[in-house]
Each structure stands twice: as structure tokens, then as C-alpha cells.
Write an enzyme that holds these catalytic residues in place. Sequence first.
Site, PDB file in Angstrom:
ATOM      1  N   LYS A   1       0.822  -1.214   0.000  1.00 37.22           N
ATOM      2  CA  LYS A   1       0.000   0.000   0.000  1.00 37.22           C
ATOM      3  C   LYS A   1       0.854   1.261   0.000  1.00 37.22           C
ATOM      4  O   LYS A   1       0.543   2.231  -0.690  1.00 37.22           O
ATOM      5  CB  LYS A   1      -0.942  -0.003   1.201  1.00 37.22           C
ATOM      6  CG  LYS A   1      -2.056  -1.002   1.042  1.00 37.22           C
ATOM      7  CD  LYS A   1      -3.007  -0.977   2.222  1.00 37.22           C
ATOM      8  CE  LYS A   1      -4.049  -2.082   2.043  1.00 37.22           C
ATOM      9  NZ  LYS A   1      -4.946  -2.165   3.207  1.00 37.22           N
TER      10      LYS A   1
ATOM     11  N   PHE B   1      -4.861  -1.222  18.017  1.00 41.92           N
ATOM     12  CA  PHE B   1      -4.799  -0.469  19.247  1.00 41.92           C
ATOM     13  C   PHE B   1      -3.372  -0.248  19.735  1.00 41.92           C
ATOM     14  O   PHE B   1      -3.012   0.823  20.228  1.00 41.92           O
ATOM     15  CB  PHE B   1      -5.615  -1.232  20.299  1.00 41.92           C
ATOM     16  CG  PHE B   1      -5.830  -0.449  21.532  1.00 41.92           C
ATOM     17  CD1 PHE B   1      -6.663   0.657  21.509  1.00 41.92           C
ATOM     18  CD2 PHE B   1      -5.197  -0.800  22.705  1.00 41.92           C
ATOM     19  CE1 PHE B   1      -6.846   1.408  22.653  1.00 41.92           C
ATOM     20  CE2 PHE B   1      -5.391  -0.063  23.848  1.00 41.92           C
ATOM     21  CZ  PHE B   1      -6.220   1.047  23.823  1.00 41.92           C
TER      22      PHE B   1
ATOM     23  N   CYS C   1     -11.244  -3.146  15.021  1.00 40.30           N
ATOM     24  CA  CYS C   1     -11.314  -4.202  14.036  1.00 40.30           C
ATOM     25  C   CYS C   1     -12.613  -4.174  13.254  1.00 40.30           C
ATOM     26  O   CYS C   1     -13.681  -4.109  13.832  1.00 40.30           O
ATOM     27  CB  CYS C   1     -11.183  -5.532  14.763  1.00 40.30           C
ATOM     28  SG  CYS C   1     -10.215  -6.669  13.833  1.00 40.30           S
TER      29      CYS C   1
ATOM     30  N   CYS D   1      -1.799   9.995  34.570  1.00 39.89           N
ATOM     31  CA  CYS D   1      -1.656   9.284  33.293  1.00 39.89           C
ATOM     32  C   CYS D   1      -0.186   8.959  33.010  1.00 39.89           C
ATOM     33  O   CYS D   1       0.684   9.827  33.117  1.00 39.89           O
ATOM     34  CB  CYS D   1      -2.226  10.148  32.162  1.00 39.89           C
ATOM     35  SG  CYS D   1      -1.989   9.423  30.529  1.00 39.89           S
TER      36      CYS D   1
END
Length: 339
Positions: free
Chosen positions: A81, A127, A181, A240
Site C-alpha cells: 500500500k 490499538f 477491528c 496518566c
Amino acid sequence: MNERYSRQVLFPGIGKEGQEKISRKHVLIIGAGALGSGNAEILARAGVGKITIVDRDYVEASNLQRQQLYTEEDVAEKLPKAAAAEKRLKAINSDVEIRAIIGDATPEMLEELVSDVNVMIDATDNFETRMAMNDAAQKYNVPWIYGACVGSFGMSFSIIPGKTPCLNCLLRTIPLQGMTCDTGGIISPTVQMVISHQTAEALKMLVEDWEAVRTSFVSFDLWRNQYSSMKMSKAKFAGCLSCGEERTYPYLDRDNMTKTTVLCGRDTVQIRPAKAGEISLEQLSAQLCSLGYKVKGNPYLLSVEMGGERMVIFQDGRALIHGTKDLTHAKTIYQRIMG
Ligand SMILES: [Zn+2]
């Protein structure tokens, strides 16, 4: 500024100054599937100075319904691609410098690429890569635009390090893992809508109109006619690990990247060799032919077939084993062929 961009220059949000900025900027697009093709085409037409696009897959017939850069000829040639995208993008706008990379966007590659880009676009189908992009963006202070779609449902969010919550912060409130997906199929308008959100945000960032950048999380379902825009300012999480004070960038940790992965929505397993390095496709082709394998190839990859087993081997030693989701079975096939 030439006639080519006149309509964009007339648009008050961009203008002559904005167009000049766009022409000096570098955008990194991770993935050259449906989202990647559309993002790349729009940004190439807009006259972005340089586009780097990374993809690990090759063009197949089932891509043509929504991956707008590709043609039947690319399918027949089994072009990677990234290579097919490069060819098409150069034909669309020869002013744009295109760098196409055939390979897996590993954390290592992302860290190398992201350091000199202005905006990064998420066009991945998995992911793990997305989370690595999120960490790389935070570490190198690069704004990026998340995008995902399945079926008729799509979503997008703009992430500016130091300002907005990051993708890892969002995970605490939105279950994004399921959005990777396309097992339930997809219609092209969903893709186009996400692309529109992503490229509009990219243009704002490229002209440095930070006030205009969307701060909400946008999602929609084109079949059910639902649209939503969620405020996200409170989602920023101080603890985080990707953007907080005690950040460790966990997704850039190479050990977290699996070497064997089942590809999104397909009976295909990808295997990356432990040691990256170029292999001689010519030599391998001769070897496999003498063993009775049916081998077809182009300068970038070999397509190998025997007794119902089908696989594609790239120059970096990476392989896609088709017709299976079983990792052990795929590894056995890989070892038999690669020795
Ligand atoms: Zn965060």
C-alpha cells in the site's frame, strides 16, 4: 502562490499566509488503508510540503470499495500500500515530497519519524500502534488526530500535548479498544466522514489556528443518524502514564510490542522476525521455487503458495500468513519457509 490553491487561499481560515505555512509543513500518516488513503489524498491536494506514510500491508481486491488511492492494477500487482500510495500521490501533486515506508510502525520507528513532523494522523487499524503513537506524540510534543471507524460508526479526537487529554487519559472514560477491528464490515461514507474530521483538524493545526482546533470528542453513526460531541476537558488524568507528571511512556517500551499479531478482521497472522534486516527476495524466490512452492513477486514482496498455504513475505523479513488466526500454526509455516 499559484492558481492551484486559489480556492483554499480564498477561504478566510487559511489565506495566503496559511497556504505558505501548509507548504512548509510535514505530516506523518500512520497507515495507508481507508483512513490513510483519504487523509493522504486530501493533504497532498492541499499542498502540504511533505507527507510521510507508513503501512505494512499490500493492496487486495477487498480494499477497493473504500481505499480511494488504489486501483485494480495495484491489486493485480500486489503492490504494498505504501508503494502504491506514493505512486498515486505523486501523480496527484508533484509539488509534495512523499516518503513511503513499507513496514510496521513499531515504537522504535515512530520515535525516529515523529521528531521532525508537525502533525501526525492516526490511520491505523490496531490499538497497540495507536497507543505507541500517543506516547510518541507526548514525548516529542507533536499534535495528532485520532480517528477510527467500524460499520457506520466513526469517531475522532484531536490531541495536543500539554493542552488536551491524551488517548491514554480517554481510555478511562471511553472504551476505545473495541474500535479497532472491522469484523462487522464497513461502508465507505463512514470512512469519509472520519477523514473529513481528521483533515479539517490537520489543516487548522498546519496553519497554526489553535483556537479553531476541536476540543470535543466527536462520534457519529451514519446509519442510525446519531451525532454526538462530548466535552473532554475534564478527562485529563494527572496520573496518566503517557501525559501525566510521572509519565513513563509505557507503549514505547519495545517489549510491549508483540512479534506475532492476528491482523484486524482477517484470517491473517503477521510475523516479524526477531532481528530486522533486509533479506534477498530473489534468493528466497529461487529457493522456494526449487522446493515446489508457487512463487509470484514484485520488487517489494513475494507471494508464496503451496497446498492451500498462502503467505506474503516482505523485504524486511516480515510475513503475512493467510488463512489462519492460529499463532502457533502460522509460526510453523513461517519457520518452514524461512528456514
Ligand atoms: Zn494522558
